[in-house]
Design a protein around this motif. Structure first.
Motif, PDB file in Angstrom:
ATOM      1  N   PHE A   1      29.479  51.206  10.389  1.00 23.83           N
ATOM      2  CA  PHE A   1      28.279  50.940  11.176  1.00 23.83           C
ATOM      3  C   PHE A   1      27.492  52.230  11.271  1.00 23.83           C
ATOM      4  N   PHE A   2      26.198  52.140  11.002  1.00 18.62           N
ATOM      5  CA  PHE A   2      25.332  53.309  11.073  1.00 18.62           C
ATOM      6  C   PHE A   2      24.326  53.121  12.207  1.00 18.62           C
ATOM      7  N   PRO A   3      24.365  53.973  13.229  1.00 16.71           N
ATOM      8  CA  PRO A   3      23.391  53.850  14.313  1.00 16.71           C
ATOM      9  C   PRO A   3      21.965  54.007  13.790  1.00 16.71           C
ATOM     10  N   ALA A   4      21.070  53.219  14.345  1.00 14.71           N
ATOM     11  CA  ALA A   4      19.652  53.328  13.998  1.00 14.71           C
ATOM     12  C   ALA A   4      19.071  54.574  14.656  1.00 14.71           C
ATOM     13  N   GLU A   5      17.890  54.916  14.242  1.00 19.15           N
ATOM     14  CA  GLU A   5      17.179  56.054  14.791  1.00 19.15           C
ATOM     15  C   GLU A   5      16.999  55.881  16.306  1.00 19.15           C
ATOM     16  N   GLU A   6      16.883  56.984  17.003  1.00 18.16           N
ATOM     17  CA  GLU A   6      16.809  56.980  18.459  1.00 18.16           C
ATOM     18  C   GLU A   6      15.670  56.112  18.997  1.00 18.16           C
ATOM     19  N   MET A   7      14.555  56.078  18.294  1.00 23.23           N
ATOM     20  CA  MET A   7      13.416  55.286  18.777  1.00 23.23           C
ATOM     21  C   MET A   7      13.750  53.802  18.922  1.00 23.23           C
ATOM     22  N   HIS A   8      14.765  53.327  18.217  1.00 23.87           N
ATOM     23  CA  HIS A   8      15.142  51.912  18.267  1.00 23.87           C
ATOM     24  C   HIS A   8      16.174  51.613  19.355  1.00 23.87           C
ATOM     25  N   GLN A   9      16.853  52.624  19.852  1.00 24.72           N
ATOM     26  CA  GLN A   9      17.857  52.420  20.903  1.00 24.72           C
ATOM     27  C   GLN A   9      17.144  52.069  22.206  1.00 24.72           C
ATOM     28  N   LYS A  10      17.569  50.996  22.843  1.00 22.37           N
ATOM     29  CA  LYS A  10      16.978  50.539  24.122  1.00 22.37           C
ATOM     30  C   LYS A  10      15.470  50.352  23.996  1.00 22.37           C
ATOM     31  N   TYR A  11      15.041  49.859  22.837  1.00 21.79           N
ATOM     32  CA  TYR A  11      13.613  49.681  22.584  1.00 21.79           C
ATOM     33  C   TYR A  11      12.958  48.791  23.633  1.00 21.79           C
ATOM     34  N   PHE A  12      13.682  47.776  24.085  1.00 18.05           N
ATOM     35  CA  PHE A  12      13.110  46.856  25.074  1.00 18.05           C
ATOM     36  C   PHE A  12      12.785  47.563  26.386  1.00 18.05           C
TER      37      PHE A  12
ATOM     38  N   LYS B   1      12.061  51.087  26.350  1.00 17.11           N
ATOM     39  CA  LYS B   1      11.097  52.122  25.982  1.00 17.11           C
ATOM     40  C   LYS B   1       9.690  51.564  25.798  1.00 17.11           C
ATOM     41  N   SER B   2       9.616  50.355  25.234  1.00 17.22           N
ATOM     42  CA  SER B   2       8.321  49.724  24.948  1.00 17.22           C
ATOM     43  C   SER B   2       8.348  48.262  25.407  1.00 17.22           C
ATOM     44  N   PRO B   3       8.440  48.055  26.722  1.00 22.34           N
ATOM     45  CA  PRO B   3       8.648  46.692  27.223  1.00 22.34           C
ATOM     46  C   PRO B   3       7.529  45.707  26.869  1.00 22.34           C
ATOM     47  N   GLU B   4       6.286  46.153  26.873  1.00 18.11           N
ATOM     48  CA  GLU B   4       5.185  45.234  26.552  1.00 18.11           C
ATOM     49  C   GLU B   4       5.243  44.811  25.086  1.00 18.11           C
ATOM     50  N   HIS B   5       5.439  45.782  24.193  1.00 20.62           N
ATOM     51  CA  HIS B   5       5.528  45.449  22.774  1.00 20.62           C
ATOM     52  C   HIS B   5       6.745  44.572  22.510  1.00 20.62           C
ATOM     53  N   TYR B   6       7.867  44.907  23.121  1.00 21.17           N
ATOM     54  CA  TYR B   6       9.084  44.108  22.937  1.00 21.17           C
ATOM     55  C   TYR B   6       8.848  42.664  23.392  1.00 21.17           C
ATOM     56  N   LYS B   7       8.226  42.482  24.542  1.00 18.82           N
ATOM     57  CA  LYS B   7       7.992  41.128  25.061  1.00 18.82           C
ATOM     58  C   LYS B   7       7.096  40.334  24.110  1.00 18.82           C
ATOM     59  N   ARG B   8       6.016  40.944  23.639  1.00 21.05           N
ATOM     60  CA  ARG B   8       5.134  40.260  22.688  1.00 21.05           C
ATOM     61  C   ARG B   8       5.887  39.885  21.424  1.00 21.05           C
TER      62      ARG B   8
ATOM     63  N   GLY C   1      19.567  38.999  13.688  1.00 23.13           N
ATOM     64  CA  GLY C   1      18.166  39.215  13.355  1.00 23.13           C
ATOM     65  C   GLY C   1      17.735  40.559  13.900  1.00 23.13           C
ATOM     66  N   CYS C   2      16.538  40.630  14.403  1.00 27.21           N
ATOM     67  CA  CYS C   2      16.005  41.876  14.951  1.00 27.21           C
ATOM     68  C   CYS C   2      16.947  42.459  15.992  1.00 27.21           C
ATOM     69  N   PHE C   3      17.382  43.694  15.774  1.00 28.82           N
ATOM     70  CA  PHE C   3      18.338  44.277  16.728  1.00 28.82           C
ATOM     71  C   PHE C   3      17.720  44.552  18.086  1.00 28.82           C
ATOM     72  N   TRP C   4      16.399  44.724  18.150  1.00 32.85           N
ATOM     73  CA  TRP C   4      15.760  44.914  19.449  1.00 32.85           C
ATOM     74  C   TRP C   4      16.044  43.732  20.366  1.00 32.85           C
ATOM     75  N   CYS C   5      16.067  42.526  19.787  1.00 29.76           N
ATOM     76  CA  CYS C   5      16.240  41.295  20.572  1.00 29.76           C
ATOM     77  C   CYS C   5      17.695  41.012  20.931  1.00 29.76           C
TER      78      CYS C   5
END
Length: 174
Positions: A135-146, A148-155, A9-13
């Motif tokens: 495999f194609f790496p996602a854009e940099e903003m998505h790498q280690k998103y949890f 970079k944006s811990p509050e948004h990731y948690k929500r 599913g969502c790669f951030w998770c």
């Protein structure tokens, strides 16, 4: 070093469960299983490229086994949900194990059969097991998103139902 590629599913998770495991040297979020070369996040989100969001791990098999990585995978997804995960719906969020060798294929199939035999889930397990493609790496903003944006990731992770499902299925310690 070896590669392991999982779609949950969502790669951030799917990044955090592997982030602090000894032997996992690098985690890259990206896209696999589609026909478009160098797809963007926006393109993959349309569901028209054939890709699914995934994590690709570089790991040291002398420190952590592929079997252990599979166990982490299964405990972070709903393997009975077809073409989506939690509130993310569409083939771009399907679950999958993308093997990089014949041995990984055997181990993945065995782990899936063991999960089915455990009767942990009432519904059939629909997670795909297929050979890894490009495999194609996602854009940099998505790498280690949890991170970079811990509050948004948690929500997002709580709001999607993933955390509740994991806790109800495996307990809060997993």
């Amino acid at each position: 070093m070896e590669l392991a590629t999982f779609a949950g599913g969502c790669f951030w998770c799917m990044e955090p469960p592997y982030d602090k495991l000894p032997g996992v040297e690098k985690i890259t979020v990206g896209y696999i299983g589609g026909q478009t070369i160098n797809p963007t996040y926006k393109e993959v989100c349309t569901g028209t490229t054939g890709h699914t969001e995934a994590v690709q791990l570089e790991f040291d098999p002398d420190i952590i086994s592929y079997e252990a990585l599979l166990d982490v995978f299964w405990k972070n997804i709903n393997p009975t949900q077809l073409n989506g995960q939690f509130y993310d719906l569409g083939t771009q969020y399907r679950t999958g194990i993308f093997y990089h060798s014949a041995e990984q294929k055997v181990q993945a199939e065995k782990s899936k059969k063991n999960l089915e035999a455990s009767k942990k889930f009432a519904n059939p397990i629909v997670t795909e097991i297929t050979e890894a493609t490009q495999f194609f790496p996602a854009e940099e903003m998505h790498q280690k998103y949890f991170k970079k944006s811990p509050e948004h990731y948690k929500r997002y992770s709580v709001g999607s139902g993933r955390v509740e499902f994991k806790n109800a299925t495996w307990g809060s310690g997993n």
